[in-house]
Design a protein around this motif. Structure first.
Motif, PDB file in Angstrom:
ATOM      1  N   VAL A 194       0.873  -1.180   0.000  1.00 19.20           N
ATOM      2  CA  VAL A 194       0.000   0.000   0.000  1.00 19.20           C
ATOM      3  C   VAL A 194       0.913   1.234   0.000  1.00 19.20           C
ATOM      4  N   THR A 195       0.647   2.166  -0.900  1.00 18.98           N
ATOM      5  CA  THR A 195       1.489   3.352  -1.013  1.00 18.98           C
ATOM      6  C   THR A 195       1.084   4.423  -0.002  1.00 18.98           C
ATOM      7  N   ASP A 244       0.425   7.548  -0.650  1.00 18.41           N
ATOM      8  CA  ASP A 244      -0.678   8.356  -1.189  1.00 18.41           C
ATOM      9  C   ASP A 244      -2.036   7.765  -0.838  1.00 18.41           C
ATOM     10  N   ALA A 245      -2.091   6.430  -0.734  1.00 23.24           N
ATOM     11  CA  ALA A 245      -3.370   5.761  -0.494  1.00 23.24           C
ATOM     12  C   ALA A 245      -3.937   6.039   0.889  1.00 23.24           C
ATOM     13  N   ASN A 256      -6.277  10.087   2.519  1.00 18.36           N
ATOM     14  CA  ASN A 256      -7.665  10.531   2.315  1.00 18.36           C
ATOM     15  C   ASN A 256      -8.534  10.315   3.548  1.00 18.36           C
ATOM     16  N   LYS A 316      -4.440   4.152  10.003  1.00 18.20           N
ATOM     17  CA  LYS A 316      -3.545   4.339   8.854  1.00 18.20           C
ATOM     18  C   LYS A 316      -2.485   3.241   8.821  1.00 18.20           C
ATOM     19  N   GLN A 327      -4.082   0.248   7.508  1.00 16.96           N
ATOM     20  CA  GLN A 327      -4.292   0.328   6.060  1.00 16.96           C
ATOM     21  C   GLN A 327      -3.000   0.009   5.309  1.00 16.96           C
ATOM     22  N   SER A 337      -2.576  -3.589   5.182  1.00 18.24           N
ATOM     23  CA  SER A 337      -3.690  -4.303   4.534  1.00 18.24           C
ATOM     24  C   SER A 337      -4.652  -4.954   5.523  1.00 18.24           C
ATOM     25  N   ASP A 393      -8.956  -1.540   3.998  1.00 24.80           N
ATOM     26  CA  ASP A 393      -8.793  -1.323   2.559  1.00 24.80           C
ATOM     27  C   ASP A 393      -8.898   0.158   2.188  1.00 24.80           C
ATOM     28  N   ALA A 394      -8.886   0.441   0.894  1.00 23.54           N
ATOM     29  CA  ALA A 394      -8.870   1.819   0.401  1.00 23.54           C
ATOM     30  C   ALA A 394     -10.134   2.592   0.779  1.00 23.54           C
ATOM     31  N   SER A 395     -11.237   1.876   0.991  1.00 19.87           N
ATOM     32  CA  SER A 395     -12.483   2.536   1.392  1.00 19.87           C
ATOM     33  C   SER A 395     -12.638   2.573   2.908  1.00 19.87           C
TER      34      SER A 395
END
Length: 727
Positions: free
Chosen positions: A410-411, A413-414, A417, A480, A483, A486, A489-491
């Motif tokens: 996971v980068t 940037d991900a 948000n 974070k 995330q 993993s 997830d992104a959402s």
């Protein structure tokens, strides 16, 4: 680092005074010197065989703090920060340590007590900065002030003492503090005799008949930090100091002395000793310190050369140094960032298994890449460069292992948000009656799809409001981190691994907080298929007396799970019971994962602060630092108790009905001396281990279909076997 031979000389010049002289003063203490004394006093010689941290560490620190309190001395502990820059690739040679460890284990399995004790005692298994996280927590609990210097402790202490605000009144440090702008240094405190030893710099200069500048040259020629001893002097003790003093009186300066011998002495000329000497001299005179206005400035800045970065390193933002000072980020991460390279030394198990090296080359390197990416995204683009790691097993080869940010699962940037969602961590904490956010608590905040969606920052939307509540900062940092690993997830919805944490604690809601981090590490190792009942590529133990293969596999898996929790200690005596090298292999892998998760978690928090996601003026930075997860690295002791008990039970004639007898046999095999250090009895420790097994088992069972069928079956079979062997 002490100046070579200086202690031998100064101990003769120390004056003894009554401790009452220090009453009601603020004493600046070199934390590294103080902690070295604490570690020496605990003398846990078998630590290299069981892993973890000294079982007597907390008790020894708390006793020392109580002594300061009784004496009405107000301590301020200053710990070291970054290393001076090394432009060359680090040399990692652990051959001697590896040979000593092998010899110690050979002696242990051969029953040669005296021989193995000699080997274990000669091995240094602790790296001081690895203990800082725990030490800071203890100091915080006792409301004792501490800070980490940007670089060296002595420079920071000298600044604090000379400060017009009189931040500290005296310095307690090693004799090397005399190299800096100090008049007197307390080198020893004896609370039993109620005395302390102090050395006056003026007496030293008078005895040696040297100026202050010449004394600095003397210390460097004797050997200090990056400056090796002047090749002409290998004399042991105070005689070496006297010999160097005579040399300086003859040549006036250290550089003149080096030049005088450079042409006719290959040892001086070949390594370019003069350059090393000058760089270290400038470093000592101009080492950066954290000022009382929050800026990091070199000492004697007016006289500092323009190329100070050549011997100290490029300057990081003041804000980053401040986070270092509070213990929010490790020096290992920042050293790698500044130097562009890092090193991996051999673990306590020697790292001979394929499994350890595969873990290091894959998951750990990706984790390191994520850690550095979090920082480089917020600092000058100069640091966005190639960063490589050298491994101990590559020896003297030129092999480098490059951190590849693009290989991270996971980068960075991900995870940018996030915003405050419907549920406030601070509010929910009060409802739950929990002191601070834990992994399962944070996952519950986003377990509902709608709640998770409320935390997602829409692209092009309004800038989010900075987080002001410390509980919300802590919760976001954990989310974070999950995330990046993993678990979310992104959402922002929990993945199967995130749900596994929830499932693990759903059936065991009263589980203690210590299970949280242990379960997280368990799932990380499970994902790599390292937490299994299979033997590793290198098996060290003697052939077992157990013939039942199912029992062998179950004992192996349950013991490994217990390794993640660790035993609880009174802190009175160190462990001196049985040891097991195969368990140490697993413990070394869990330690590798734990430490890198710690560094990643720190980088997540610092990234949030540098990116202005938090209302910085409202935060308690010491609380943030001391609440970061993965500060504790457990030993193998609990796993040893579990293994001993289950093997005793399996080989007993009475079978599973003989649990009490197996507990008694375990106690006999461990010995009364070892058991006296446990906080509870063997039976209570075993119950903790089996209770944690239940949490891990329920979490793993929820991953059916995600992990391999073989791994799922191993847990099922081990759980079935264990059920009838618990009391």
């Amino acid at each position: 680092m002490p100046v070579r031979h200086l202690d031998h000389y100064t101990i003769q010049k120390c004056q003894t005074q009554p401790l009452s002289t220090l009453r009601d003063i603020r004493l600046g203490i070199d934390g590294n010197v103080w902690l070295r004394k604490i570690i020496t006093s605990t003398s846990e010689q078998y630590l290299g065989a069981i892993g973890g941290t000294p079982s007597t560490l907390r008790a020894a620190i708390e006793k020392e703090l109580e002594n300061f309190k009784t004496a009405s001395i107000h301590p301020l502990f200053v710990f070291s920060g970054l290393s001076l820059i090394r432009k060359e690739k680090p040399s990692v040679s652990d051959d001697l340590k590896i040979a000593k460890r092998n010899a110690a284990w050979d002696a242990y399995y051969a029953g040669k007590l005296e021989t193995q004790t000699q080997f274990w005692s000669s091995l240094t298994s602790l790296h001081q900065p690895d203990l800082f996280h725990l030490v800071f927590r203890i100091l915080r609990e006792h409301n004792v002030d501490y800070l980490r210097a940007p670089y060296g402790t002595c420079a920071q202490l000298a600044y604090l003492e000379k400060n017009p605000k009189q931040i500290i009144h005296a310095i307690y440090a090693g004799s090397e503090a005399l190299m800096f702008d100090v008049d007197r240094v307390i080198t020893h405190i004896d609370f039993n005799k109620q005395t302390f030893s102090v050395i006056a710099k003026s007496l030293v200069l008078q005895d040696l008949q040297l100026s202050d500048e010449q004394f600095l040259d003397l210390c460097l020629l004797a050997g200090y930090d990056h400056c090796p001893p002047f090749p002409l002097f290998s004399t042991i003790g105070s005689y070496a100091i006297k010999s160097i003093s005579d040399l300086l009186k003859q040549h006036r300066t250290g550089f003149n002395a080096i030049q005088a011998h450079a042409n006719n002495n290959e040892q001086v000329f070949k390594p370019n000793y003069g350059d090393l000497f000058w760089k270290m001299r400038f470093a000592v005179r101009h080492l950066p310190v954290l000022s009382d206005d929050g800026h990091v400035k070199p000492m004697n800045a007016e006289q500092a050369p323009s190329d100070i970065h050549e011997f100290i390193g490029f300057c990081l933002p003041d804000e980053l140094y401040y986070y270092l000072s509070r213990g929010m980020i490790s020096e290992a991460t920042l050293n790698t960032l500044v130097c562009g390279h890092g090193a991996e030394y051999s673990p306590l198990c020697n790292g001979e298994t394929k499994e350890y090296r595969n873990l290091l080359n894959n998951d750990i390197m990706k984790m390191k890449a994520q850690t550095l990416a979090l920082l480089t995204s917020q600092v000058h683009q100069y640091y966005q460069r190639k960063i490589s790691i050298v491994f101990w097993y590559d020896g003297t080869s030129s092999t480098e292992h490059t951190l590849k940010i693009e290989s991270a699962p996971v980068t960075v940037d991900a995870i940018m948000n996030w915003k405050s969602g419907k549920l406030s961590a601070a509010t929910e904490l009060k409802k739950a009656g929990i002191a601070r956010p834990q992994f399962s608590f944070c996952l519950k905040l986003v377990a509902d799809t709608a709640d998770a969606a409320s935390t997602v920052l829409a692209k092009g939307g309004e800038a989010p409001v900075p987080v002001s509540e410390i509980a919300d900062v802590q919760a976001r940092q954990l989310l974070k981190l999950m995330q990046l690993r993993s678990f979310v997830d992104a959402s922002h919805v929990p993945t199967r691994y995130g749900k596994a944490i929830l499932e693990g604690f759903k059936a065991h809601p009263s589980s203690p907080a210590e299970y949280q981090e242990a379960l997280f590490v368990a799932l990380e190792l499970l994902r790599s298929e390292l937490l299994s009942s299979r033997p590793y590529s290198h098996n060290y133990s003697k052939k077992t007396t157990i013939e039942n293969e199912a029992a062998i596999k179950a004992i192996r898996l349950v013991s490994r799970v217990s390794c993640l929790l660790g035993a609880r200690f009174k802190g009175v005596k160190p462990w001196a019971g049985p040891m097991n090298r195969d368990l140490l292999v697993f413990s070394s892998m869990s330690k590798l994962v734990t430490r890198n998760l710690r560094h990643l978690g720190e980088a997540v928090l610092v990234n949030m602060l540098l990116a202005n996601e938090c209302a910085k003026e409202d935060l308690d930075y010491t609380e943030l630092a001391t609440s970061l997860p993965f500060a504790h690295e457990p030993s193998t002791v609990l796993a040893l108790l579990v293994k001993q008990y289950l093997e005793s039970l399996e080989t007993s004639e009475g079978g599973v009905e003989n649990a009490e007898k197996a507990v008694q046999q375990t106690e006999e095999q461990c010995g009364a001396t070892s058991l006296s250090t446990l906080a509870d009895g063997v039976k209570e420790e075993l119950q903790r281990a089996f209770s944690f097994w239940d949490v891990v088992y329920d979490a793993v069972r929820s991953l059916s279909g995600t992990i391999s069928k073989e791994l799922s079956l191993e847990f099922e079979e081990s759980n079935s076997w264990l059920k009838t062997r618990r009391f």
